[in-house]
Design a protein around this motif. Structure first.
Motif, mmCIF file in Angstrom:
data_model
loop_
_atom_site.group_PDB
_atom_site.id
_atom_site.type_symbol
_atom_site.label_atom_id
_atom_site.label_comp_id
_atom_site.label_asym_id
_atom_site.label_seq_id
_atom_site.Cartn_x
_atom_site.Cartn_y
_atom_site.Cartn_z
ATOM 1 N N THR A 1 0.850 -1.192 0.000
ATOM 2 C CA THR A 1 0.000 0.000 0.000
ATOM 3 C C THR A 1 0.886 1.243 0.000
ATOM 4 O O THR A 1 2.049 1.184 0.406
ATOM 5 N N VAL A 2 0.341 2.350 -0.485
ATOM 6 C CA VAL A 2 1.055 3.632 -0.483
ATOM 7 C C VAL A 2 0.202 4.628 0.287
ATOM 8 O O VAL A 2 -1.007 4.750 0.049
ATOM 9 N N LEU A 3 0.835 5.361 1.219
ATOM 10 C CA LEU A 3 0.133 6.300 2.086
ATOM 11 C C LEU A 3 0.720 7.700 1.945
ATOM 12 O O LEU A 3 1.864 7.866 1.498
ATOM 13 N N ARG A 4 -0.042 8.697 2.348
ATOM 14 C CA ARG A 4 0.454 10.065 2.452
ATOM 15 C C ARG A 4 0.719 10.346 3.932
ATOM 16 O O ARG A 4 -0.208 10.438 4.739
ATOM 17 N N GLY A 5 2.005 10.462 4.280
ATOM 18 C CA GLY A 5 2.377 10.624 5.680
ATOM 19 C C GLY A 5 2.475 12.083 6.082
ATOM 20 O O GLY A 5 1.865 12.965 5.472
ATOM 21 N N MET A 6 3.279 12.326 7.111
ATOM 22 C CA MET A 6 3.478 13.689 7.601
ATOM 23 C C MET A 6 4.023 14.581 6.489
ATOM 24 O O MET A 6 4.899 14.160 5.730
ATOM 25 N N HIS A 7 3.490 15.802 6.426
ATOM 26 C CA HIS A 7 3.914 16.788 5.422
ATOM 27 C C HIS A 7 3.683 16.293 3.986
ATOM 28 O O HIS A 7 4.347 16.747 3.063
ATOM 29 N N GLY A 8 2.751 15.346 3.819
ATOM 30 C CA GLY A 8 2.446 14.842 2.486
ATOM 31 C C GLY A 8 3.493 13.907 1.901
ATOM 32 O O GLY A 8 3.488 13.633 0.694
#
Length: 693
Positions: free
Chosen positions: A299-306
């Protein structure tokens, strides 16, 4: 190391193999100056770290004795048994055979190894370990030898390691290959990666801590580790996606290792609640494993600060299999039910290799097919009964048909994708349902080779076409010879059994079918062979004006000349062209004027009353320049049931253009009707037959 998983008796036999190899290689040294036995010892160590069985490790110690010493396979069989001798022989190169080129030598050696793999899959594991140590010690070789070995490793052995699920071996192959082929690029990338690692360290630690705390709150036992891209992966992505180093390294990658499959899906829910998932980037390789048995959730996520975060979630067993593939939990003696997934997939792949080898024309064609098969970016499609089929990206319905069964592929005439009729060449997408329509009259065509992507489909199509061409050649050769003999023996003729016996008498060492094939391909003249068989060497056939009938079912050995595009109804004449076979021309073809200088190769022909099939013809249409003229023409032809095979235009003047179209028609009458329809179109000034490109 060996005592951790092998019995004392097995360790003892390995020691005996080592002493035997040490004695056999006594006095030999590597290019580095070290005693030669250090190489087989290092290869055996690689396999021991994979916890391979004792016979594989013995074969690793002995793998060069047949090739480089006076020891024979029989000697090894006597000392260590049949299985070890077969493994050693499978890894040994063909050293006593002369080859026309380095490519042919490589192909023949690989083909020999593939056949040995079919008998015992451990052959490839020994070979991979051998190649790994060779790559680690390339420094002492000449530059051209280094590049050749590195290219071969990246072309063949790294993809094989991928196919067998041996990720760690594959990554080391690729990094060593990059450092050998592009040392300066590798050094710069490594320095940039080291610098980036320092800058990213704090952010990676923060994300790792957040992920670990999140899965613990949900009572999931597991560990989180940052996953660093290896050099070759960075280099490949920069080159293929045309991205800068900073763009590639902006993506942070992590691996979550848990205890069981249930925990994998629970952990997926946890990370999706922690960070926002990117739509379309989730892949479930646990439910549908890759071709090499690889299993994981991606899976691919958008973490802190994008920041983009790639996450792989898997169990400890999946992690072991992802790194070591077929070598993980080695169960060579186990039955098919107990073997792990990579081993089962590997056996299926090797079985496919054996089929390819049997249908390939030569070793170069075989290795070309294997290379095609080694780069599978999979799509998953369904059969009408709901079974999942795995195919490489870009595969079409014909690839699917051959994956089901060779006979289904050979008799394929159409397909339905999601219950809708679709072209056979249309690339398949994951999730679609594919149904193949077959017919006993269906058969592969050479055009299929332009769009199939699987090695199995390609090799089976080529095999069928070669077999069909042989059968067509024999049939046409028989027809030509019978006609020539009938011309010399007008009263009674002779039967086929008598012809065969005369061929054996007059052409010793050449079988009957070979003579017939040579006749069909124009390599021998039928009147000369007929006169020889009848003992009438001075006979002449110039007065024989009986025309041979053409039915349109003669297959691949009858060629319709592109210069004049003969159609049923046209007066025709044949020319026996060397290697091409019988070429059919219209009687008024200008090219025949030149060919008449070889009257012995000319043959009167006529169309059979029950002619079958369609035939290519080209038309030149002189048409006024106007918007949409080609679309109008295509619509008109489509309305009367015609498909345009090819179309091109060339401007004759400001006001008129010449349009060349190629169609498939069934007779001269059909052509006349089509030309009449085109002539009455607005803007058409002239329509004439012309030669095809």
């Amino acid at each position: 190391m060996l005592n951790d998983y092998l019995s004392p008796e097995q360790v003892s036999t390995i020691k005996r193999a080592y002493f035997y190899a040490e004695q056999a290689h006594y006095g030999q040294a590597r290019r580095t100056g070290e005693p030669y036995v250090t190489h087989p010892l290092a290869v055996a160590t690689v396999l021991a770290r994979m916890h391979m069985d004792h016979e594989s490790i013995m074969a690793a110690l002995l793998h060069d004795v047949i090739e480089d010493t006076g020891v024979s396979k029989e000697d090894i069989r006597t000392q260590f048994g049949e299985e070890v001798a077969d493994l050693v022989d499978g890894v040994s190169k063909l050293t006593h055979v002369e080859f026309d080129s380095a490519e042919e030598k490589q192909a023949e050696n690989f083909q020999k190894m593939a056949l040995a793999m079919a008998r015992d899959i451990r052959v490839i594991l020994v070979k991979l370990a051998d190649r790994l140590h060779n790559m680690r010690t390339l420094g002492a070789l000449k530059p051209e030898a280094k590049k050749r070995i590195a290219n071969e490793t990246l072309d063949i052995y790294a993809p094989i390691a991928t196919r067998l699920g041996m990720n760690e071996v594959r990554m080391e192959f690729e990094d060593l290959g990059l450092r050998t082929l592009y040392p300066m690029r590798a050094r710069r990338l490594e320095a940039a990666r080291e610098a980036a690692r320092g800058r990213r360290k704090q952010l990676i630690e923060d994300i790792t801590e957040q992920l670990e705390q999140a899965i613990k709150r949900d009572n999931i036992e597991g560990r989180v580790a940052g996953r660093e891209k290896h050099l070759y992966s960075i280099y490949s992505k920069m080159r293929e996606k045309r991205k800068s180093f900073s763009d590639i390294m902006d993506i942070f990658a992590f691996r979550v290792i848990v205890d069981d499959v249930d925990a994998c899906y629970r952990a997926l829910g946890v990370v999706h609640s922690l960070y926002k998932p990117v739509p379309g980037e989730f892949k479930d390789y646990i439910a549908i494993p890759k071709a090499n048995g690889y299993q994981s959730l991606h899976t691919v996520l958008r973490g802190m600060h994008g920041v983009p975060i790639e996450i792989q979630i898997r169990t400890h067993d999946m992690e072991n299999m992802a790194n070591n593939g077929i070598a993980a939990h080695w169960l060579y003696k186990s039955n098919q039910d107990n073997a792990n997934i990579p081993q089962m997939r590997a056996r299926e792949w090797v079985k496919g290799l054996l089929e390819m080898q049997q249908t390939a024309g030569n070793s170069l064609e075989f290795i070309e097919s294997v290379k095609v098969d080694l780069f599978p970016d999979e799509v998953y499609v369904f059969t009408p009964r709901g079974k999942i089929m795995e195919l490489p990206k870009g595969a079409c319905a014909v690839d699917f048909a051959y994956a089901v069964h060779t006979d289904v592929g050979n008799q394929c005439v159409a397909c339905r994708i999601n219950n809708q009729l679709a072209p056979l060449s249309e690339p398949l997408e994951s999730g679609v349902s594919v149904e193949i329509v077959t017919s006993p009259a269906g058969r592969p065509t050479p055009s299929w080779l332009n769009f199939v992507v699987t090695a199995r489909a390609r090799s089976q199509i080529r095999h069928f076409l070669k077999q069909q061409q042989h059968e067509d050649s024999v049939a046409l050769g028989q027809k030509l010879l019978t006609k020539a003999i009938a011309a010399l023996t007008p009263d009674d003729g002779i039967d086929n059994s008598s012809i065969e016996s005369r061929v054996a008498e007059h052409y010793p060492g050449t079988d009957y079918e070979t003579i017939l094939t040579d006749l069909a391909l124009g390599n021998q003249l039928p009147q000369v062979v007929a006169a020889t068989l009848l003992g009438q060497s001075g006979a002449s056939l110039e007065n024989d004006q009986s025309a041979m009938e053409i039915k349109g079912t003669e297959g691949y050995v009858l060629v319709y000349a592109k210069c004049c595009c003969p159609l049923p109804g046209d007066p025709i004449e044949g020319f026996l062209s060397p290697d091409r076979g019988l070429v059919v021309h219209r009687e008024n073809c200008r090219n025949l004027d030149d060919l008449r200088e070889q009257p012995e190769r000319l043959m009167p022909l006529r169309w059979d009353d029950q002619i079958e099939g369609t035939y290519p013809v080209a038309l030149r249409i002189e048409m006024a320049n106007q918007r949409g003229m080609i679309a109008t023409l295509a619509t008109k032809l489509s309305a009367i049931g015609l498909n345009i095979e090819r179309i091109s235009t060339q401007d004759e003047s400001v006001h008129f253009s010449n349009i060349i179209i190629e169609l498939q028609l069934n007779s001269r009458v059909h052509l006349a009707r089509v030309m009449k329809r085109i002539r009455v179109m607005e803007g058409v000034r002239k329509v004439v037959r012309c030669s095809r490109r």
